[in-house]
Design a protein around this motif. Structure first.
Motif, PDB file in Angstrom:
ATOM      1  N   ASP A 114       0.820  -1.217   0.000  1.00 18.29           N
ATOM      2  CA  ASP A 114       0.000   0.000   0.000  1.00 18.29           C
ATOM      3  C   ASP A 114       0.853   1.266   0.000  1.00 18.29           C
ATOM      4  N   GLY A 115       2.166   1.108  -0.142  1.00 19.55           N
ATOM      5  CA  GLY A 115       3.045   2.265  -0.126  1.00 19.55           C
ATOM      6  C   GLY A 115       3.770   2.393   1.204  1.00 19.55           C
ATOM      7  N   TYR A 116       4.730   3.272   1.240  1.00 16.42           N
ATOM      8  CA  TYR A 116       5.556   3.482   2.436  1.00 16.42           C
ATOM      9  C   TYR A 116       4.805   4.424   3.372  1.00 16.42           C
ATOM     10  N   ASP A 117       3.836   3.875   4.088  1.00 18.14           N
ATOM     11  CA  ASP A 117       2.899   4.683   4.877  1.00 18.14           C
ATOM     12  C   ASP A 117       2.954   4.336   6.346  1.00 18.14           C
ATOM     13  N   CYS A 118       4.179   4.108   6.861  1.00 18.72           N
ATOM     14  CA  CYS A 118       4.315   3.655   8.245  1.00 18.72           C
ATOM     15  C   CYS A 118       4.592   4.787   9.231  1.00 18.72           C
ATOM     16  N   GLY A 119       4.221   6.007   8.884  1.00 21.09           N
ATOM     17  CA  GLY A 119       4.371   7.127   9.815  1.00 21.09           C
ATOM     18  C   GLY A 119       5.404   8.141   9.376  1.00 21.09           C
ATOM     19  N   THR A 120       5.572   9.159  10.219  1.00 19.60           N
ATOM     20  CA  THR A 120       6.457  10.265   9.867  1.00 19.60           C
ATOM     21  C   THR A 120       7.928   9.872   9.827  1.00 19.60           C
ATOM     22  N   GLU A 121       8.265   8.737  10.445  1.00 24.77           N
ATOM     23  CA  GLU A 121       9.650   8.274  10.409  1.00 24.77           C
ATOM     24  C   GLU A 121       9.989   7.585   9.085  1.00 24.77           C
ATOM     25  N   CYS A 122       8.966   7.217   8.333  1.00 25.21           N
ATOM     26  CA  CYS A 122       9.180   6.494   7.079  1.00 25.21           C
ATOM     27  C   CYS A 122       9.339   7.480   5.921  1.00 25.21           C
ATOM     28  N   GLU A 123      10.457   8.159   5.931  1.00 27.35           N
ATOM     29  CA  GLU A 123      10.777   9.101   4.864  1.00 27.35           C
ATOM     30  C   GLU A 123      11.600   8.391   3.795  1.00 27.35           C
ATOM     31  N   LEU A 124      11.718   9.027   2.653  1.00 30.36           N
ATOM     32  CA  LEU A 124      12.438   8.422   1.540  1.00 30.36           C
ATOM     33  C   LEU A 124      13.868   8.054   1.924  1.00 30.36           C
ATOM     34  N   ASN A 125      14.549   8.926   2.669  1.00 28.45           N
ATOM     35  CA  ASN A 125      15.947   8.634   2.986  1.00 28.45           C
ATOM     36  C   ASN A 125      16.118   7.611   4.109  1.00 28.45           C
ATOM     37  N   SER A 126      14.997   7.143   4.674  1.00 27.76           N
ATOM     38  CA  SER A 126      15.094   6.100   5.708  1.00 27.76           C
ATOM     39  C   SER A 126      15.079   4.704   5.105  1.00 27.76           C
ATOM     40  N   LEU A 127      14.850   4.591   3.797  1.00 26.82           N
ATOM     41  CA  LEU A 127      14.798   3.279   3.161  1.00 26.82           C
ATOM     42  C   LEU A 127      16.113   2.519   3.336  1.00 26.82           C
ATOM     43  N   SER A 128      17.218   3.259   3.283  1.00 29.77           N
ATOM     44  CA  SER A 128      18.523   2.620   3.425  1.00 29.77           C
ATOM     45  C   SER A 128      18.661   1.955   4.789  1.00 29.77           C
ATOM     46  N   THR A 129      18.250   2.663   5.839  1.00 35.16           N
ATOM     47  CA  THR A 129      18.329   2.103   7.196  1.00 35.16           C
ATOM     48  C   THR A 129      17.422   0.889   7.339  1.00 35.16           C
ATOM     49  N   TRP A 130      16.197   0.994   6.797  1.00 33.14           N
ATOM     50  CA  TRP A 130      15.241  -0.122   6.899  1.00 33.14           C
ATOM     51  C   TRP A 130      15.800  -1.355   6.191  1.00 33.14           C
ATOM     52  N   SER A 140      19.832  -9.430  -4.754  1.00 31.22           N
ATOM     53  CA  SER A 140      20.236  -8.186  -5.421  1.00 31.22           C
ATOM     54  C   SER A 140      21.755  -8.066  -5.445  1.00 31.22           C
ATOM     55  N   GLU A 141      22.295  -7.627  -6.563  1.00 27.27           N
ATOM     56  CA  GLU A 141      23.734  -7.407  -6.676  1.00 27.27           C
ATOM     57  C   GLU A 141      24.152  -6.089  -6.037  1.00 27.27           C
ATOM     58  N   ARG A 142      23.188  -5.241  -5.755  1.00 28.77           N
ATOM     59  CA  ARG A 142      23.468  -3.953  -5.134  1.00 28.77           C
ATOM     60  C   ARG A 142      23.351  -4.061  -3.621  1.00 28.77           C
ATOM     61  N   PRO A 143      23.989  -3.121  -2.881  1.00 26.35           N
ATOM     62  CA  PRO A 143      23.802  -3.100  -1.427  1.00 26.35           C
ATOM     63  C   PRO A 143      22.329  -2.943  -1.085  1.00 26.35           C
ATOM     64  N   ALA A 144      21.912  -3.545   0.015  1.00 29.11           N
ATOM     65  CA  ALA A 144      20.496  -3.549   0.379  1.00 29.11           C
ATOM     66  C   ALA A 144      19.919  -2.133   0.460  1.00 29.11           C
ATOM     67  N   GLY A 145      20.654  -1.235   1.124  1.00 26.98           N
ATOM     68  CA  GLY A 145      20.154   0.125   1.277  1.00 26.98           C
ATOM     69  C   GLY A 145      19.975   0.848  -0.047  1.00 26.98           C
ATOM     70  N   VAL A 146      20.907   0.636  -0.962  1.00 28.23           N
ATOM     71  CA  VAL A 146      20.820   1.263  -2.286  1.00 28.23           C
ATOM     72  C   VAL A 146      19.648   0.680  -3.064  1.00 28.23           C
ATOM     73  N   GLN A 147      19.496  -0.650  -3.036  1.00 23.02           N
ATOM     74  CA  GLN A 147      18.412  -1.283  -3.789  1.00 23.02           C
ATOM     75  C   GLN A 147      17.054  -0.821  -3.289  1.00 23.02           C
ATOM     76  N   ALA A 148      16.883  -0.709  -1.982  1.00 20.64           N
ATOM     77  CA  ALA A 148      15.611  -0.242  -1.433  1.00 20.64           C
ATOM     78  C   ALA A 148      15.320   1.185  -1.876  1.00 20.64           C
TER      79      ALA A 148
END
Length: 486
Positions: A232-248, A259-267
């Motif tokens: 349903d999209g990245y809708d898990c609250g105000t902490e779920c910003e675009l630049n937090s994908l790498s940490t997640w 994935s051949e790319r690092p996890a944070g980059v691929q996300a």
């Protein structure tokens, strides 16, 4: 039978001096012959077999060099591909080392053939000096050239892989540019800057799409790992910003094992592809501290600073980058691009694009040649990318093409786009419109290129900029020539 001169006579002394001068001129001539045509001295006065081999090597080397030079002049792609091929660079390095050692040996042999012990003291000293100067100058130049080739090869091997090349999508290469605080690939790094460079495969004409790092509630590319986890999209609250994908992603690496790319980059790519509708070919992740060193190695970057930019964080201001057309060092350029103590993220995004444009214009081939070693040393730890070395020539050629064309830019920021609840369909329309506009403009007669400093001096009217903030001077919902906004 020549007359016998009385021992110690003035006539004998003059004859001895004349003979010494002849021997000295002969010795110097042999050295000069070795400099101009290696092997010729041995053909005249030494081992003719050695001379013939050296002469053949010299003629073959000069012939191949001239042929490759002419080929490079008429076929630029060949030159670029050769200059980015690790195997050829390694071979060139070995050849240069071999030529240096061989030439040095010929100089030493030519000095021997000059019979230095038969010369008077001053002449012997002069010959030692001439031999040393020529040997170290010629061999040293070749060895230093071999060193630079080795540095260049090491740079390519260290920063670019041997992965798979991907073709353009709808006639364009899309490269995700990420900038972060910590070293590339480290867990927990949140990208500070997220930009997609969309490059026309034929003309190099480039459009930059800036994505705010605080965007929320967006969807992911269909079929991606992140789309499966957040249907349903990245809708898990105000902490779920675009630049937090790498940490997640780094906390859930097992999901990205294929994935051949690092996890944070691929996300992050999954998110960017969902937001923009663009298929990403490659990524380049830049360590911002390394970026500072790179700009310093360039000798600074000239920018049109429109507002007083604080250096430091809120509450810890250490100084300012003052307004005006200024040449900033690496430290100042980094803060110009990153500072938000007196502005918002959107103003900072605009400044970052100005820095990218200035680097595109000011990083000239001449500068690269003059400062190559400093620049390559500064790239240590600067960049991580999946762009394969085999594609370097193509992108170098596109970069040269792009220098003559204005860089166009679109930012997905308010009021055109709500970062808390973005309309993804509208963003896709903005992307399509920008790319179509860029393509149509490229078909028209080319306009004069932007100045070499990477910006125009015409004042750009800004709207809605608060006091002390920076405004890019262009509307976020339309593609604008970046040079006119910087």
């Amino acid at each position: 039978m020549p007359p016998v001169l009385p021992p110690g006579s003035q006539l004998e002394s003059r004859e001895h001096e004349r003979a010494a001068r002849i021997r000295f001129r002969r010795a110097v001539t042999l050295m000069v012959m070795t400099l101009l045509l290696p092997g010729s001295a041995q053909l005249v006065a030494g081992n003719r077999k050695v001379g013939r081999v050296a002469l053949r090597v010299t003629i073959l080397t000069v012939g191949i060099g001239l042929f490759l030079l002419l080929l490079s002049l008429v076929w630029h792609d060949f030159a670029l591909r050769s200059a980015t091929n690790p195997l050829l660079l390694g071979l060139l390095r070995l050849v240069m080392i071999g030529l240096a050692l061989g030439w040095a040996g010929l100089f030493v042999d030519a000095w021997r053939l000059g019979q230095p012990l038969s010369l008077i003291k001053n002449q012997r000293l002069a010959m030692v000096g001439i031999n040393g100067l020529l040997t170290f100058s010629v061999a040293g130049t070749l060895l230093f050239g071999a060193h630079l080739v080795g540095v260049h090869r090491a740079f390519i091997v260290a920063n670019f892989g041997d992965g798979h090349a991907t073709g353009p999508h709808d006639g364009r290469y899309n490269v995700l540019l990420l900038g972060g605080d910590s070293g590339a690939g480290r867990d927990g790094m949140r990208p500070d800057s997220i930009t997609v460079a969309s490059i026309d495969e034929e003309t190099g004409q480039t459009v930059l799409f800036g994505l705010p790092r605080n965007m929320l509630n967006f969807t992911f590319a269909e079929g991606s790992v992140m789309a499966e986890q957040f249907p349903d999209g990245y809708d898990c609250g105000t902490e779920c910003e675009l630049n937090s994908l790498s940490t997640w992603a780094n906390d859930n690496k097992s999901l990205f094992k294929d994935s051949e790319r690092p996890a944070g980059v691929q996300a992050t790519i999954d998110g960017v592809e969902g937001i923009t509708g663009l298929k990403i070919n490659y990524y380049a992740q830049v360590n911002l501290d390394g970026f500072k060193k790179f700009v310093t190695a360039m000798g600074g970057l000239t920018l049109n600073v429109r507002d007083r930019i604080p250096i430091g964080r809120i509450g810890k201001i250490e100084g300012y980058v003052e307004p005006g057309i200024r040449k900033l060092n690496g430290y100042e350029t980094l803060w110009y691009a990153r500072s938000r103590a007196a502005a918002d993220d959107y103003s900072r995004m605009a400044r970052q694009k100005c820095v990218l444009n200035a680097m595109l214009q000011q990083l000239t081939p001449g500068m690269v040649v003059r400062k190559y070693q400093k620049l390559t040393e500064a790239t240590a730890g600067l960049i991580e990318t999946d762009l394969p070395a085999s594609e370097l020539a193509r992108f170098a050629d596109l970069a040269l093409e792009a220098k003559a064309k204005p860089v166009r830019t679109v930012s997905f920021v308010p009021p055109a786009v709500s970062t808390s609840n973005p309309d993804i369909d509208e963003i896709h329309d903005m992307v399509d419109k920008a790319l179509s506009s860029a393509k149509e403009k490229a078909k028209k007669k080319a306009k004069p290129a932007a100045p070499k400093d990477g910006f125009t001096r015409d004042k750009v009217q800004t709207q809605g900029a608060s006091k002390g903030s920076y405004s890019s001077g262009y509307s976020a919902n339309e593609a604008t020539d970046l040079g006119s906004a910087c």
